[in-house]
Design an enzyme around this catalytic site. Structure first.
Site, PDB file in Angstrom:
ATOM      1  N   ASP A   1     -50.202 -32.104  87.662  1.00  0.00           N
ATOM      2  CA  ASP A   1     -49.222 -31.386  86.863  1.00  0.00           C
ATOM      3  C   ASP A   1     -49.284 -29.906  87.209  1.00  0.00           C
ATOM      4  O   ASP A   1     -50.322 -29.395  87.639  1.00  0.00           O
ATOM      5  CB  ASP A   1     -49.477 -31.591  85.366  1.00  0.00           C
ATOM      6  CG  ASP A   1     -50.804 -30.987  84.921  1.00  0.00           C
ATOM      7  OD1 ASP A   1     -50.815 -29.800  84.522  1.00  0.00           O
ATOM      8  OD2 ASP A   1     -51.825 -31.682  84.997  1.00  0.00           O
ATOM      9  N   SER A   2     -48.153 -29.229  87.089  1.00  0.00           N
ATOM     10  CA  SER A   2     -48.041 -27.794  87.341  1.00  0.00           C
ATOM     11  C   SER A   2     -48.505 -27.483  88.761  1.00  0.00           C
ATOM     12  O   SER A   2     -47.999 -28.054  89.720  1.00  0.00           O
ATOM     13  CB  SER A   2     -48.832 -27.016  86.282  1.00  0.00           C
ATOM     14  OG  SER A   2     -48.455 -25.660  86.270  1.00  0.00           O
ATOM     15  N   ALA A   3     -49.513 -26.615  88.920  1.00  0.00           N
ATOM     16  CA  ALA A   3     -50.019 -26.311  90.257  1.00  0.00           C
ATOM     17  C   ALA A   3     -50.585 -27.550  90.931  1.00  0.00           C
ATOM     18  O   ALA A   3     -50.496 -27.720  92.150  1.00  0.00           O
ATOM     19  CB  ALA A   3     -51.088 -25.228  90.180  1.00  0.00           C
TER      20      ALA A   3
ATOM     21  N   ILE B   1     -45.823 -33.988  87.616  1.00  0.00           N
ATOM     22  CA  ILE B   1     -45.535 -33.642  86.225  1.00  0.00           C
ATOM     23  C   ILE B   1     -45.367 -32.127  86.118  1.00  0.00           C
ATOM     24  O   ILE B   1     -46.274 -31.361  86.454  1.00  0.00           O
ATOM     25  CB  ILE B   1     -46.681 -34.111  85.309  1.00  0.00           C
ATOM     26  CG1 ILE B   1     -46.865 -35.631  85.423  1.00  0.00           C
ATOM     27  CG2 ILE B   1     -46.409 -33.710  83.858  1.00  0.00           C
ATOM     28  CD1 ILE B   1     -48.104 -36.149  84.713  1.00  0.00           C
TER      29      ILE B   1
END
Length: 312
Positions: free
Chosen positions: A156-158, A188
């Site tokens: 998720d994210s990075a 995500i």
């Protein structure tokens, strides 16, 4: 007192602040929770060192009953994000729901280790996982229970950005250590700065001006908005992504919704890649809501959705 010791040069709240004297303050310091046996779900976890340079992983094994084929092979999920209580809880819950073996990668973090260190660390971790493809790797849980013909990447994210990068690299190298392809890629709330790349007539200054200051700080070697690490539309390798299925989760109120997940999804569809991409959007929610309110109705439904993606 020297005013430079308290004056902020760059404020990247809620991530980091950089002061004029060079000091770096992390606004959120990830806590550490040791590996354990979860008494409720039966999920076990342990930590392994992949390289002495700082790459490690936490392996999660679902509850495997002796009477239920103790050596049955399960899909392997490689999840990219550094250790902390919230990620331990999330990955453990996902392992219990999806019945998979998970390898949660602890990579070195910027700014102490500027990018592309994290990209290299994550690919190194994947190669370590792939070294178990013949059942004779260094980790018994993967040898005994991991099906290296069913490997998924997620984050998720990075971490989603890193998972995509590893998938692209696998495709470009036509497989790694016995793992020719991955079964799926689950992203995500991915961190990208989606923009159409500038043409050859654009100056270096123009390319740098079209990316955020945080990215410039974390990745000093960047070429700006045409950097494929932050802009998938600038990467010709996207069409050779090493899987046939991609799930992209976005949230309505997430600041990364359009430049991140939506742009990535549309870029993938237009790239000539021959797989199937699915976009899943959650209304009324913000970035990484599922980590901070894991027991909410929407977070539970999202967990089940990711587990379903891994079980297809």
């Amino acid at each position: 007192m020297d005013s430079s010791k308290i004056e902020v040069a760059h404020d990247f709240f809620p991530y980091i602040r950089i002061y004029k004297d060079g000091r770096v303050e992390k606004c959120v310091i990830p806590d550490f929770v040791p590996p354990s046996l979860d008494s409720h779900s039966g999920v076990s976890s342990k930590d392994v060192v992949i390289t002495p340079k700082g790459v490690s992983a936490r392996i999660f094994l679902p509850n495997i009953k002796i009477t239920d084929h103790p050596h049955r092979k399960l899909p392997v999920l490689v999840y990219f994000h550094a250790f902390s209580t919230i990620y331990h809880r999330y990955v453990s819950s996902l392992v219990a729901e999806a019945d998979v073996v998970a390898v949660s990668v602890e990579y070195r973090l910027a700014p102490e280790h500027p990018l592309p260190t994290a990209y290299d660390d994550c690919f190194t971790a994947f190669k370590w996982v792939a070294s178990h493809s013949k059942g004779d790797g260094p980790e018994a849980w993967l040898n005994d229970h991991g099906d290296l013909d069913r490997v998924f990447l997620a984050g998720d994210s990075a971490g989603a950005n890193l998972a995509h990068s590893v998938a692209v690299r696998i495709g470009g190298e036509f497989g790694v250590d016995g793992v020719k392809k991955i079964s799926g890629l689950a992203l995500i709330h991915p961190y990208f700065e989606g923009k159409e790349p500038l043409g050859p007539e654009a100056s270096d200054e123009e390319k740098m001006a079209k990316v955020g200051k945080l990215w410039l700080y974390l990745c000093p070697s960047t070429i700006g908005c045409n950097d494929p690490r932050i802009n998938p539309a600038a990467d010709p390798r996207v069409s050779s992504l090493a899987c046939n299925r991609v799930g992209v989760w976005v949230s309505e109120k997430d600041y990364l919704r359009e430049p991140g997940g939506l742009f990535y999804y549309e870029t993938l569809r237009k790239s000539g890649w021959g797989g199937v991409a699915e976009l899943i959007e959650e209304e009324g929610e913000d970035h990484d809501f599922h980590l901070f309110t894991p027991d909410s109705e929407k977070a539970v439904a999202m967990l089940k959705g990711v587990a379903s993606f891994l079980n297809q």
